[in-house]
Design a protein around this motif. Structure first.
Motif, PDB file in Angstrom:
ATOM      1  N   ALA A  50       0.834  -1.206   0.000  1.00 11.57           N
ATOM      2  CA  ALA A  50       0.000   0.000   0.000  1.00 11.57           C
ATOM      3  C   ALA A  50       0.865   1.252   0.000  1.00 11.57           C
ATOM      4  CB  ALA A  50      -0.938  -0.010   1.207  1.00 11.57           C
ATOM      5  N   ALA A  51       1.950   1.241   0.746  1.00  9.10           N
ATOM      6  CA  ALA A  51       2.845   2.400   0.795  1.00  9.10           C
ATOM      7  C   ALA A  51       3.547   2.609  -0.549  1.00  9.10           C
ATOM      8  CB  ALA A  51       3.877   2.230   1.912  1.00  9.10           C
TER       9      ALA A  51
ATOM     10  N   ALA B 223       3.116   5.921  -2.821  1.00  8.75           N
ATOM     11  CA  ALA B 223       4.287   6.705  -3.232  1.00  8.75           C
ATOM     12  C   ALA B 223       4.306   6.884  -4.746  1.00  8.75           C
ATOM     13  CB  ALA B 223       5.576   6.028  -2.753  1.00  8.75           C
ATOM     14  N   TYR B 224       4.008   5.818  -5.465  1.00 10.93           N
ATOM     15  CA  TYR B 224       4.001   5.891  -6.924  1.00 10.93           C
ATOM     16  C   TYR B 224       2.908   6.834  -7.421  1.00 10.93           C
ATOM     17  CZ  TYR B 224       3.794   4.447 -11.793  1.00 10.93           C
ATOM     18  OH  TYR B 224       3.792   4.438 -13.171  1.00 10.93           O
TER      19      TYR B 224
ATOM     20  N   SER C   1      14.912   2.114  -4.292  1.00 11.20           N
ATOM     21  CA  SER C   1      16.035   2.444  -3.421  1.00 11.20           C
ATOM     22  C   SER C   1      15.607   2.560  -1.961  1.00 11.20           C
ATOM     23  CB  SER C   1      16.667   3.757  -3.893  1.00 11.20           C
ATOM     24  OG  SER C   1      17.691   4.166  -3.013  1.00 11.20           O
ATOM     25  N   ARG C   2      14.491   3.191  -1.728  1.00 11.70           N
ATOM     26  CA  ARG C   2      14.010   3.394  -0.360  1.00 11.70           C
ATOM     27  C   ARG C   2      13.557   2.098   0.309  1.00 11.70           C
ATOM     28  NH1 ARG C   2       9.436   7.572  -0.321  1.00 11.70           N
ATOM     29  NH2 ARG C   2       9.593   7.188   1.908  1.00 11.70           N
ATOM     30  N   THR C   3      13.105   1.129  -0.497  1.00  9.08           N
ATOM     31  CA  THR C   3      12.584  -0.119   0.059  1.00  9.08           C
ATOM     32  C   THR C   3      13.592  -1.267   0.036  1.00  9.08           C
ATOM     33  OG1 THR C   3      11.669  -0.786  -2.080  1.00  9.08           O
ATOM     34  CG2 THR C   3      10.202   0.439  -0.586  1.00  9.08           C
ATOM     35  N   GLY C   4      14.703  -1.069  -0.679  1.00 10.08           N
ATOM     36  CA  GLY C   4      15.666  -2.157  -0.791  1.00 10.08           C
ATOM     37  C   GLY C   4      15.229  -3.234  -1.776  1.00 10.08           C
ATOM     38  N   LYS C   5      14.249  -2.896  -2.589  1.00  9.78           N
ATOM     39  CA  LYS C   5      13.773  -3.827  -3.609  1.00  9.78           C
ATOM     40  C   LYS C   5      14.307  -3.390  -4.961  1.00  9.78           C
ATOM     41  CE  LYS C   5       9.695  -5.478  -1.291  1.00  9.78           C
ATOM     42  NZ  LYS C   5      10.188  -6.830  -1.149  1.00  9.78           N
ATOM     43  N   SER C   6      14.222  -4.260  -5.938  1.00 10.58           N
ATOM     44  CA  SER C   6      14.681  -3.905  -7.277  1.00 10.58           C
ATOM     45  C   SER C   6      13.579  -3.148  -8.013  1.00 10.58           C
ATOM     46  CB  SER C   6      15.061  -5.158  -8.070  1.00 10.58           C
ATOM     47  OG  SER C   6      13.897  -5.881  -8.425  1.00 10.58           O
TER      48      SER C   6
END
Length: 74
Positions: free
Chosen positions: A35-36, A40-41, A52-57
């Motif tokens: 949801a976050a 954000a998107y 970058s903020r989530t550590g995901k690709s």
């Protein structure tokens, strides 16, 4: 029976209950993160920055957005 007089069932059942509770917490955290990310998107944050903020690709973020049918226009 073990040396301490326990048959191991209490420990096994407690561990099983703890695992189930942890799995529920992980599912809730994933829903919250999804949801976050969508929020954000939709608010205009670039996918690369979200990644970058989530550590995901970037690919994981794009897949999540596609799976949820998210676009900036909604």
């Amino acid at each position: 029976m073990t040396e301490d007089g326990h048959d191991g069932q209490g420990t096994l059942e407690e561990a099983t209950a703890a695992l189930r509770a942890a799995e529920q917490s992980v599912r809730a955290a994933r829903r919250q993160l999804s949801a976050a990310i969508v929020a954000a998107y939709r608010s205009g944050e670039p996918i690369a920055q979200i990644a970058s903020r989530t550590g995901k690709s970037v690919y994981e973020i794009r897949n999540l957005l596609a799976a949820t049918g998210t676009s900036r226009r909604t």
